[in-house]
Scaffold this motif. Structure first.
Motif, PDB file in Angstrom:
ATOM      1  N   PRO A   1       0.813  -1.215   0.000  1.00 56.47           N
ATOM      2  CA  PRO A   1       0.000   0.000   0.000  1.00 56.47           C
ATOM      3  C   PRO A   1       0.852   1.273   0.000  1.00 56.47           C
ATOM      4  O   PRO A   1       2.032   1.257   0.365  1.00 56.47           O
ATOM      5  CB  PRO A   1      -0.815  -0.110   1.289  1.00 56.47           C
ATOM      6  N   ALA A   2       0.227   2.368  -0.408  1.00 60.69           N
ATOM      7  CA  ALA A   2       0.904   3.661  -0.406  1.00 60.69           C
ATOM      8  C   ALA A   2       1.302   3.994   1.031  1.00 60.69           C
ATOM      9  O   ALA A   2       0.625   3.625   1.988  1.00 60.69           O
ATOM     10  CB  ALA A   2      -0.016   4.740  -0.959  1.00 60.69           C
ATOM     11  N   ARG A   3       2.437   4.667   1.171  1.00 61.89           N
ATOM     12  CA  ARG A   3       2.913   5.016   2.516  1.00 61.89           C
ATOM     13  C   ARG A   3       3.788   6.255   2.452  1.00 61.89           C
ATOM     14  O   ARG A   3       4.183   6.712   1.375  1.00 61.89           O
ATOM     15  CB  ARG A   3       3.688   3.859   3.119  1.00 61.89           C
TER      16      ARG A   3
ATOM     17  N   VAL B   1       5.368   7.383  -1.053  1.00 59.86           N
ATOM     18  CA  VAL B   1       5.666   6.207  -1.866  1.00 59.86           C
ATOM     19  C   VAL B   1       4.334   5.665  -2.371  1.00 59.86           C
ATOM     20  O   VAL B   1       3.437   5.373  -1.577  1.00 59.86           O
ATOM     21  CB  VAL B   1       6.417   5.140  -1.041  1.00 59.86           C
ATOM     22  N   ALA B   2       4.209   5.531  -3.674  1.00 56.80           N
ATOM     23  CA  ALA B   2       2.958   5.079  -4.289  1.00 56.80           C
ATOM     24  C   ALA B   2       2.715   3.589  -4.018  1.00 56.80           C
ATOM     25  O   ALA B   2       3.640   2.829  -3.756  1.00 56.80           O
ATOM     26  CB  ALA B   2       3.007   5.317  -5.794  1.00 56.80           C
ATOM     27  N   GLU B   3       1.459   3.209  -4.120  1.00 53.70           N
ATOM     28  CA  GLU B   3       1.081   1.804  -4.016  1.00 53.70           C
ATOM     29  C   GLU B   3       1.763   1.016  -5.131  1.00 53.70           C
ATOM     30  O   GLU B   3       1.954   1.517  -6.235  1.00 53.70           O
ATOM     31  CB  GLU B   3      -0.435   1.672  -4.163  1.00 53.70           C
ATOM     32  N   SER B   4       2.142  -0.215  -4.829  1.00 57.70           N
ATOM     33  CA  SER B   4       2.742  -1.054  -5.865  1.00 57.70           C
ATOM     34  C   SER B   4       2.399  -2.519  -5.606  1.00 57.70           C
ATOM     35  O   SER B   4       1.901  -2.880  -4.544  1.00 57.70           O
ATOM     36  CB  SER B   4       4.261  -0.871  -5.899  1.00 57.70           C
TER      37      SER B   4
END
Length: 99
Positions: A55-57, A70-73
């Motif tokens: 998940p995004a964090r 930091v984008a979801e990946s």
């Protein structure tokens, strides 16, 4: 062991390098496509490949301390099976005794 060495090891069992190369490439391709489409690939005695969500964090730049979003990946994940773990554990015990 890299891919070329794996092909050579398999070629010793199947007879020729071309067949071994095709087999290795086919297995890798099938696993990658299945996991990328969201399927879980379980190989009894070896392990399981699956796709996991990260998940995004918010993180921190270690140099500046600034916050970074930091984008979801999505990422592949491998969990070794019990037979594989046992084999590695035995190999580790042998290596540890040599030191």
């Amino acid at each position: 062991m890299n891919k070329r060495e794996l092909v050579e090891a398999i070629a010793d069992r199947v007879g020729d390098r071309k067949t071994a190369t095709e087999a290795v490439n086919a297995v890798i391709d099938a696993i990658q496509k299945a996991v990328a489409s969201g399927d879980k690939v379980s190989i009894t005695g070896f392990g399981a490949f699956e796709m996991v969500n990260k998940p995004a964090r918010t993180a921190r730049n270690p140099s500046t301390g600034a916050e970074i979003n930091v984008a979801e990946s999505w990422a592949p994940k491998f969990r070794p099976g019990s037979d594989f773990k046992d084999l590695v554990n035995e190999g580790g015990k042998k290596i540890g005794k040599r030191k």
